[in-house]
Scaffold this active site. Structure first.
Site, PDB file in Angstrom:
ATOM      1  N   HIS A  55     -15.241  -2.248   0.445  1.00 33.49           N
ATOM      2  CA  HIS A  55     -15.757  -3.470  -0.190  1.00 33.49           C
ATOM      3  C   HIS A  55     -16.876  -4.100   0.640  1.00 33.49           C
ATOM      4  O   HIS A  55     -16.888  -3.984   1.862  1.00 33.49           O
ATOM      5  CB  HIS A  55     -14.631  -4.488  -0.370  1.00 33.49           C
ATOM      6  CG  HIS A  55     -13.509  -3.977  -1.222  1.00 33.49           C
ATOM      7  ND1 HIS A  55     -12.408  -4.724  -1.522  1.00 33.49           N
ATOM      8  CD2 HIS A  55     -13.329  -2.779  -1.850  1.00 33.49           C
ATOM      9  CE1 HIS A  55     -11.585  -4.014  -2.304  1.00 33.49           C
ATOM     10  NE2 HIS A  55     -12.122  -2.826  -2.495  1.00 33.49           N
ATOM     11  N   TYR A 103       0.799  -1.227   0.000  1.00 28.76           N
ATOM     12  CA  TYR A 103       0.000   0.000   0.000  1.00 28.76           C
ATOM     13  C   TYR A 103       0.830   1.276   0.000  1.00 28.76           C
ATOM     14  O   TYR A 103       0.314   2.339  -0.277  1.00 28.76           O
ATOM     15  CB  TYR A 103      -0.916   0.023   1.235  1.00 28.76           C
ATOM     16  CG  TYR A 103      -1.908  -1.116   1.271  1.00 28.76           C
ATOM     17  CD1 TYR A 103      -2.652  -1.445   0.140  1.00 28.76           C
ATOM     18  CD2 TYR A 103      -2.114  -1.851   2.432  1.00 28.76           C
ATOM     19  CE1 TYR A 103      -3.562  -2.480   0.160  1.00 28.76           C
ATOM     20  CE2 TYR A 103      -3.032  -2.893   2.468  1.00 28.76           C
ATOM     21  CZ  TYR A 103      -3.753  -3.209   1.326  1.00 28.76           C
ATOM     22  OH  TYR A 103      -4.651  -4.224   1.350  1.00 28.76           O
TER      23      TYR A 103
HETATM   24 ZN   LIG Z   1     -10.735  -1.326  -2.982  1.00 30.30          ZN
HETATM   25 ZN   LIG Z   2      -8.939  -4.309  -5.887  1.00 31.92          ZN
END
Ligand SMILES: [Zn+2]
Ligand SMILES: [Zn+2]
Length: 278
Positions: A226, A70
């Site tokens: 998500h 990340y």
């Molecule tokens: Zn995402």
């Molecule tokens: Zn993704």
């Protein structure tokens, strides 16, 4: 045959991935090669790479995709961050090669308030500075939700990156990011529209992987949260259209769905497979 899988943890070793995928009923997957929140990490050793490669050839879990960590930001104006980011991508590429993995999925980057065009240019320049790398890994730019200064949320931006990078490149489309960045896919007509737009702007042949996630955020909300398949704002109708789509059904689909009291991975894959028309 559909290729459906998950992002799978390698916390207990790389070789366990194959059994974990099988236990879940998956036939493809995505992994991190190290903790995604750390700059300091080692390239996968040649020995582990060799063992992984043998297992990868033997097992019907294909493809396996590496997701970068990340922290890297190839669009950063800050040279130190940019150099660290380039170094980090280089290391991921070496690991992929050693493991026989053909896809490295990356988040394009964030322009942090400079203009978009400069940020996009910076990403390409950063990648193009990796000259000494010779290998056979396709770099996948993942579309983003467009939150804040994040780049890569429009098809035009993805096209720019593909056109200006001297790498073997492709695209990952994340369904949650598509929806919250303003591309509707919540029913069959909307999906056709979005795909025809993608085809005209980028080219369907560039689409290599789908990240299959429902969305907690609303349409065009730029949120990256998500949700379990069918339980979010894309909803069951959207996923039914995606998973049965004549073109998309041949693209590997990898879920990055949550694991919580509502559902775990097993429930999501069962639900998804239940929607596939045979
Ligand atoms: Zn995402
Ligand atoms: Zn993704």
């Amino acid at each position: 045959m559909h290729r459906i899988g998950f992002h799978i943890s390698v916390a207990q070793g790389f070789l366990k991935v194959f059994d974990d995928a099988k236990t879940l009923g998956a036939n493809c997957c995505q992994i991190f090669t190290h903790s995604p929140r750390s700059w300091a990490f080692n390239v996968v050793s040649e020995d582990i790479g060799k063992l992984f490669k043998i297992a990868y050839e033997k097992n019907n879990i294909k493809p396996i995709v590496v997701h970068d960590s990340y922290l890297p930001n190839l669009a950063s104006k800050d040279c130190t961050i940019r150099d660290k980011s380039i170094d980090s991508i280089k290391k991921e590429l070496i690991s992929c090669n050693r493991m026989g993995i053909k896809f490295l999925n990356i988040h394009p980057g964030s322009h942090k308030g400079q203009n978009k065009k400069e940020g996009l240019k910076q990403i390409c320049e950063s990648l193009n500075s990796i000259e000494d790398y010779v290998g056979d890994v396709t770099l996948l730019f993942e579309n983003t939700s467009g939150m804040g200064y994040v780049l890569g949320s429009t098809f035009e931006e993805l096209k720019y990156l593909l056109d200006n990078t001297n790498f073997q490149c492709g695209v990952t489309l994340d369904t949650c990011h598509l929806f919250t960045s303003g591309y509707d896919i919540s029913n069959s007509d909307a999906l056709e529209n979005t795909l025809s737009n993608f085809d005209k702007t980028v080219g369907l042949e560039c689409l290599k992987i789908i990240h299959l996630n429902d969305s907690q955020g609303e349409f065009n909300s730029k949120k990256d949260r998500h949700e379990h398949i069918g339980l979010g704002n894309i909803g069951q109708e959207g996923f039914k259209a995606i998973v049965n789509h004549e073109y998309l059904k041949n693209i590997p689909m990898i879920m990055e769905t949550p694991v919580n009291e509502k559902r775990g991975d097993k429930e999501n894959i069962t639900f998804l497979k239940g929607m596939i028309k045979t």
